[in-house]
Design a protein around this motif. Structure first.
Motif: not given
Length: 211
Positions: A96-101, A145-154
């Protein structure tokens, strides 16, 4: 709404039976609670890879539930089942990552994992390597999961990250209870946080179904 009440009631019956019995209630409601989470996800559809991966992760978790509650010690088998579940959850989160980590997050999470491992190390014996692998994998799952949240802000990512962090708390308490000495409230803490973690992860998948 009703299904979440049923899940909560099932979890409560299992936790109560862990302290007061009867044994059949203890054995029934532990996997049943996880099964209800699976049914909830199934009913909302498994059309996306993310949902399918979370469903398979829940299935592996149910197998782990059964191993860990058997009268004979099946801790290693249970550990292996949850290790596979965390691998599958990780794949779902990374997808689900959408941008850089960001790189400060793994430093914090793995630092915490090392502290827990060092706390357990004197009493691990022959389980040093399996436990080290497990701690590394669940920490990596929380990172994903943290990267998922931080990169999507969802909100979906927030549920996933919250579930992963609470899963780490649950497993840390379980490990301390098993390897550093049992204490009375451990079961209630472990199972409450465990079911909360799984519920949040399922909620993240349900949000994709409703998107």
């Amino acid at each position: 709404m009703w299904v979440w009440l049923a899940i909560s009631f099932s979890a409560l019956l299992h936790i109560n039976a862990a302290y007061k019995g009867p044994k059949w209630q203890f054995y029934l409601f532990k996997p049943l609670t996880t099964g209800l989470l699976m049914v909830t996800l199934w009913q909302h559809g498994l059309s996306h890879f993310y949902q399918q991966a979370i469903f398979v992760g829940l299935l592996c978790s149910m197998v782990g539930d059964i191993f860990l509650m058997l009268p004979r010690d099946r801790f290693v088998q249970g550990l292996g089942s949850f290790l596979v579940a965390h691998i599958i959850y990780s794949v779902a989160f990374w997808s689900q990552l959408t941008s850089s980590m960001v790189w400060w997050l793994p430093a914090m999470l793995f630092g915490g994992g090392v502290i827990v491992f060092l706390l357990l190390l004197p009493t691990l014996g022959r389980l040093v390597i399996p436990v080290a692998l497990y701690i590394g994998m669940i920490t990596q799952m929380a990172w994903a999961a943290g990267e998922f949240w931080l990169t999507t802000q969802s909100l979906m990512g927030a549920f996933a990250f919250g579930g992963a962090l609470i899963f780490m708390v649950s497993d840390s308490v379980l490990a301390i209870d098993r390897f550093r000495g049992p204490y009375h409230s451990a079961t209630a803490i472990v199972m409450t946080t465990y079911y909360l973690a799984q519920s949040l992860i399922v909620l993240s998948a349900l949000m994709m179904a409703s998107a």
